[in-house]
Design a protein around this motif. Sequence first.
Motif, PDB file in Angstrom:
ATOM      1  N   GLY A  36      17.536  32.905  62.720  1.00 16.86           N
ATOM      2  CA  GLY A  36      16.666  31.762  62.469  1.00 16.86           C
ATOM      3  C   GLY A  36      16.164  31.103  63.739  1.00 16.86           C
ATOM      4  N   ASP A  37      17.016  31.050  64.757  1.00 11.70           N
ATOM      5  CA  ASP A  37      16.629  30.405  66.006  1.00 11.70           C
ATOM      6  C   ASP A  37      15.811  31.313  66.915  1.00 11.70           C
ATOM      7  OD1 ASP A  37      18.874  32.046  66.318  1.00 11.70           O
ATOM      8  OD2 ASP A  37      19.620  30.914  68.038  1.00 11.70           O
ATOM      9  N   VAL A  38      15.852  32.625  66.663  1.00 14.06           N
ATOM     10  CA  VAL A  38      15.153  33.588  67.517  1.00 14.06           C
ATOM     11  C   VAL A  38      13.811  34.007  66.911  1.00 14.06           C
ATOM     12  CG1 VAL A  38      15.290  35.887  68.567  1.00 14.06           C
ATOM     13  CG2 VAL A  38      17.348  34.472  68.388  1.00 14.06           C
ATOM     14  N   ILE A  39      13.834  34.419  65.649  1.00 12.53           N
ATOM     15  CA  ILE A  39      12.612  34.892  64.994  1.00 12.53           C
ATOM     16  C   ILE A  39      11.980  33.799  64.149  1.00 12.53           C
ATOM     17  CG2 ILE A  39      11.658  36.535  63.323  1.00 12.53           C
ATOM     18  CD1 ILE A  39      13.691  38.578  64.306  1.00 12.53           C
ATOM     19  N   GLY A  40      12.770  33.115  63.352  1.00  9.38           N
ATOM     20  CA  GLY A  40      12.241  32.057  62.497  1.00  9.38           C
ATOM     21  C   GLY A  40      12.955  32.007  61.166  1.00  9.38           C
ATOM     22  N   ARG A  41      12.284  31.453  60.174  1.00  8.17           N
ATOM     23  CA  ARG A  41      12.859  31.264  58.842  1.00  8.17           C
ATOM     24  C   ARG A  41      12.008  31.982  57.815  1.00  8.17           C
ATOM     25  NH1 ARG A  41      17.582  29.526  58.567  1.00  8.17           N
ATOM     26  NH2 ARG A  41      17.220  28.692  56.514  1.00  8.17           N
ATOM     27  N   ALA A  42      12.667  32.526  56.804  1.00 10.20           N
ATOM     28  CA  ALA A  42      11.965  33.208  55.724  1.00 10.20           C
ATOM     29  C   ALA A  42      12.294  32.529  54.407  1.00 10.20           C
ATOM     30  CB  ALA A  42      12.383  34.672  55.667  1.00 10.20           C
ATOM     31  N   VAL A  57       7.253  33.859  56.273  1.00  9.38           N
ATOM     32  CA  VAL A  57       8.071  33.804  57.479  1.00  9.38           C
ATOM     33  C   VAL A  57       7.418  32.796  58.421  1.00  9.38           C
ATOM     34  CG1 VAL A  57       8.993  35.086  59.442  1.00  9.38           C
ATOM     35  CG2 VAL A  57       8.774  36.218  57.214  1.00  9.38           C
ATOM     36  N   THR A  58       8.167  31.755  58.760  1.00 12.83           N
ATOM     37  CA  THR A  58       7.706  30.752  59.721  1.00 12.83           C
ATOM     38  C   THR A  58       8.417  31.048  61.032  1.00 12.83           C
ATOM     39  OG1 THR A  58       7.440  29.142  57.944  1.00 12.83           O
ATOM     40  CG2 THR A  58       7.497  28.286  60.207  1.00 12.83           C
ATOM     41  N   PHE A  59       7.649  31.339  62.069  1.00 13.00           N
ATOM     42  CA  PHE A  59       8.223  31.780  63.329  1.00 13.00           C
ATOM     43  C   PHE A  59       8.858  30.632  64.098  1.00 13.00           C
ATOM     44  CE2 PHE A  59       4.791  34.857  62.402  1.00 13.00           C
ATOM     45  CZ  PHE A  59       5.616  35.945  62.152  1.00 13.00           C
ATOM     46  N   ALA A  60       9.830  30.984  64.924  1.00 10.80           N
ATOM     47  CA  ALA A  60      10.538  30.000  65.732  1.00 10.80           C
ATOM     48  C   ALA A  60       9.560  29.316  66.692  1.00 10.80           C
ATOM     49  CB  ALA A  60      11.651  30.692  66.523  1.00 10.80           C
ATOM     50  N   GLY A  67       1.716  30.599  63.740  1.00  8.36           N
ATOM     51  CA  GLY A  67       3.084  30.145  63.504  1.00  8.36           C
ATOM     52  C   GLY A  67       3.771  30.702  62.272  1.00  8.36           C
ATOM     53  N   TYR A  68       3.058  31.465  61.453  1.00 11.50           N
ATOM     54  CA  TYR A  68       3.681  31.991  60.240  1.00 11.50           C
ATOM     55  C   TYR A  68       2.918  33.215  59.765  1.00 11.50           C
ATOM     56  CZ  TYR A  68      -0.146  30.753  57.175  1.00 11.50           C
ATOM     57  OH  TYR A  68      -1.371  30.729  56.569  1.00 11.50           O
ATOM     58  N   GLU A 138       9.381  44.559  68.740  1.00 11.52           N
ATOM     59  CA  GLU A 138      10.504  43.775  69.264  1.00 11.52           C
ATOM     60  C   GLU A 138      11.230  42.979  68.175  1.00 11.52           C
ATOM     61  OE1 GLU A 138      11.497  40.290  72.535  1.00 11.52           O
ATOM     62  OE2 GLU A 138       9.508  41.191  72.535  1.00 11.52           O
ATOM     63  N   ALA A 139      10.515  42.259  67.340  1.00 12.72           N
ATOM     64  CA  ALA A 139      11.159  41.427  66.320  1.00 12.72           C
ATOM     65  C   ALA A 139      11.887  42.279  65.270  1.00 12.72           C
ATOM     66  CB  ALA A 139      10.133  40.519  65.635  1.00 12.72           C
ATOM     67  N   VAL A 140      11.257  43.361  64.793  1.00 16.05           N
ATOM     68  CA  VAL A 140      11.912  44.197  63.777  1.00 16.05           C
ATOM     69  C   VAL A 140      13.096  44.952  64.372  1.00 16.05           C
ATOM     70  CG1 VAL A 140       9.957  44.371  62.189  1.00 16.05           C
ATOM     71  CG2 VAL A 140      10.183  46.040  64.040  1.00 16.05           C
TER      72      VAL A 140
END
Length: 161
Positions: A36-42, A57-60, A67-68, A138-140
Motif C-alpha cells: 500500500g505504501d509503495v504501489i498504492g491502494r486497490a 487502483v489509486t497510486f501511492a 494518480g489512479y 517494475e510495479a507488477v
Amino acid sequence: MKGHLSVDTPAAAPAGLVWDAFRGVELARYLNELLGDVIGRAEVVEGDGGVGTVVKVTFAPGTPGPGYWKEIFRIMDDEKRVKAADVIEGGLIELGFDQYRVRFEVIEKDAESSIIRSTIEYELEDSKKELASLVSTEAVETLAERVGKYLAEKNSTPKNL
C-alpha cells in the motif's frame, strides 16, 4: 503500434497457492496489505472477482503520471492459471494509450515452487510511439516478488531438529 514487456518472478510456493492469491480480487487485498505504501491502494468497484470485475487502483503519493487507474478483468482462466485486466480509465490510457493490459500467468515449476509471469501488453498510435518508454514491469514485478515471498513464508513449516 503494439508492444509488450514481460518478466518472470520465481515463487517458493506451489502454483495452486500462488494462483489463489492472483485470481480474482485476492490480489487487491495483497496489494493493500503488502504494498500500500509503495504501489498504492486497490478497491473493488464492481463485481465478485470474475470476468467483468472492476478494480480501482489509486497510486501511492509521488508516483509519476496519473494518480489512479480503473481496470476490468477480461480473462480469468483457472485451468491455465491466467488472469488479464484491461485499464479502462486513468493510468496510461489517460496519457494516450489505446490499450493497456496487465496479465499474470502462474506456471508450476515443481510441487513446491512456481513462476509468476507478469506481462504488460499495450497499443498506441504510431504518432505517439515515444510514449512506449513509459511502459514498465517494475510495479507488477514488485507485486509478484512480495506476494511470492509472503506465500512462501506462510507455506513453510518449521522443521524439527
